[in-house]
Design an enzyme around this catalytic site. Structure first.
Site, PDB file in Angstrom:
ATOM      1  N   LYS A 102       3.389  -3.873   7.926  1.00 39.65           N
ATOM      2  CA  LYS A 102       4.156  -2.845   8.618  1.00 39.65           C
ATOM      3  C   LYS A 102       4.290  -3.159  10.112  1.00 39.65           C
ATOM      4  O   LYS A 102       3.741  -4.141  10.598  1.00 39.65           O
ATOM      5  CB  LYS A 102       3.504  -1.479   8.388  1.00 39.65           C
TER       6      LYS A 102
HETATM    7  C1  LIG Z   1       3.891   0.710   2.650  1.00 40.27           C
HETATM    8  C2  LIG Z   1       4.575   1.914   2.164  1.00 40.27           C
HETATM    9  C3  LIG Z   1       3.892   3.025   1.659  1.00 40.27           C
HETATM   10  C4  LIG Z   1       2.420   3.049   1.371  1.00 40.27           C
HETATM   11  O1  LIG Z   1       1.623   2.559   2.333  1.00 40.27           O
HETATM   12  P1  LIG Z   1       0.182   1.900   2.004  1.00 40.27           P
HETATM   13  O2  LIG Z   1      -0.434   1.911   3.362  1.00 40.27           O
HETATM   14  O3  LIG Z   1       0.418   0.529   1.475  1.00 40.27           O
HETATM   15  O4  LIG Z   1      -0.523   2.797   1.059  1.00 40.27           O
HETATM   16  C5  LIG Z   1       4.620   4.154   1.326  1.00 40.27           C
HETATM   17  N1  LIG Z   1       5.944   4.184   1.431  1.00 40.27           N
HETATM   18  C6  LIG Z   1       6.649   3.122   1.897  1.00 40.27           C
HETATM   19  C7  LIG Z   1       8.133   3.235   2.028  1.00 40.27           C
HETATM   20  C8  LIG Z   1       5.988   1.947   2.241  1.00 40.27           C
HETATM   21  O5  LIG Z   1       6.697   0.902   2.648  1.00 40.27           O
END
Ligand SMILES: *Cc1c(COP(=O)(O)O)cnc(C)c1O
Length: 386
Positions: free
Chosen positions: A178
């Site tokens: 992210k």
């Molecule tokens: C990464 C992501 C999540 C979940 O995040 P995690 O930290 O991996 O649990 C939820 N929604 C979207 C759109 C994502 O890209």
């Protein structure tokens, strides 16, 4: 994916030297400090660090009181967690088609609203803000709670406001891929004190016995443990300081590549009105053109991105939880259709372009020009082999 450097290393070292890694008792209060920084940056009234983006969604839905019998609108193109979180709370995800922006289509959202619909989760995919101008009023008109999934849009703005701080609640993810990262981590944003107290209740059942003095849900309900550690908090404070620098690099490169692609007549996908430009997707007329284009190192066809496409959410499509006694779909007495033909068509014809943020601008420019020039599949093969 973000780089971790010396500053994160030193911040972790300080937490370890202090000798207590729990947020409640750690003397440096790194999570609390991060939450203050994040609230100031995003203009959210309250923020809460949690263990992942998925747990942020679970806490946000619990804060909103979503449960058995409820339907939650989610886009058919998102990471599977967006649809799994309502299921884990006993509710049913109802899939909404995306439009040319690659985010939730407000027209299809309107069609999918039923008397059971309780909340909507617009997802700002790939740093592309949803059409909040239409989604928010539509949700208000039907009394729906708006939980923005901004897991892929940390630091991105829509009409100058931070994604995640526009709806009733917002969620961030800080996993390795992210905009900022601490390996695994997440955050909840809200400006509503009651929702904040309930999210806190859900994320830690032990607030009272820890002598916690923050806002508590009234009445208190059974929570779980989705707390973050001081190590995560310490890394996140540093990553937040670096976020704008990183996003500036992304924006500058996406701007340059977009200009080159536009001049070459490549079909650049539109962003929703009021969105800042930090993402580039091209949507072709045919699947073949998209598959050919995806042979570039810096391009990926969206359809080939596994659990981001609803057709690969087997456990959800088969309505299977860990125990046969859990039957959210039976309880909702319905459970929306699993057909979103427009989403499939768009994802098969679209490629996302990497911002190439680790490369200097001249190299990005040259790569973008080569990508724009090569239109026949022969030349793609040559490039792939080169
Ligand atoms: C990464 C992501 C999540 C979940 O995040 P995690 O930290 O991996 O649990 C939820 N929604 C979207 C759109 C994502 O890209």
């Amino acid at each position: 994916m973000r780089r971790l450097g010396l500053r994160e290393w030193l911040a972790v070292g300080r937490v370890m030297a202090a000798g207590d890694l729990m947020r409640s008792s750690g003397p440096l209060q790194a999570c609390a400090g991060f939450e203050n920084d994040l609230a100031r940056k995003t203009d959210a009234g309250h923020t809460l660090t949690v263990s992942s983006g998925t747990s942020a969604l679970i806490c946000a839905l619990a804060a909103a009181g979503v449960g058995p019998g409820d339907e939650v609108l989610v886009p058919a193109y998102t990471w599977m967690a967006t649809a799994a979180a309502p299921v884990l709370l006993g509710a049913v995800p109802v899939l909404v088609d995306i439009n040319a922006t690659l985010t939730m289509d407000p027209d299809d959202m309107a069609r999918k609203i039923t008397p059971r619909t309780r909340a909507v989760i617009p997802v700002h995919m790939l740093n592309r803000p949803c059409d909040m101008d239409r989604i928010l009023p539509l949700a208000r008109a039907h009394g729906l709670i708006v939980i923005e999934d901004a897991c892929q849009a940390v630091g991105i703005r829509h009409h100058g406001r931070h994604c995640g701080a526009i709806g009733d609640l917002g969620t961030f993810s800080f996993n390795q891929y992210k905009n900022m990262t601490c390996g695994e981590g997440g955050a909840i944003l809200t400006s509503d004190p009651t929702l904040f107290a309930r999210a806190r209740n859900m994320h830690d059942m032990g607030l009272e016995f820890r002598g916690d003095t923050g806002p508590a849900a009234d009445p208190v309900f059974v929570g779980s443990n989705y707390k973050a550690t001081e190590i995560q908090g310490a890394i996140l404070r540093v990553q937040l300081m670096k976020l704008d620098g990183h996003l500036n690099r992304v924006r500058r490169r996406i701007g340059v590549i977009t200009d080159i692609f536009r001049s070459a007549g490549l079909p650049v996908a539109p962003l929703s009105n009021g969105s800042e430009v930090a993402s580039l997707v091209v949507t072709f007329d045919t699947e073949t053109e998209a598959s050919d284009f995806a042979r570039h190192k810096a391009a990926d066809r969206l359809y080939d991105n596994s659990k981001h496409v609803f057709t690969r959410w087997e456990a959800i499509l088969n309505r299977r939880l860990h125990h046969d006694g859990l039957t959210p779909w039976d309880q909702a007495g319905a459970g929306g259709t699993d057909e979103c033909p427009r989403t499939i068509s768009l994802l098969k014809r679209s490629c996302k372009i990497a911002p190439m943020d680790r490369y200097p601008l001249p190299l990005v420019t040259r790569t973008a020009r080569r990508m724009a020039e090569t239109t026949g599949s022969d030349s793609f093969t040559e490039m792939a082999e080169a």
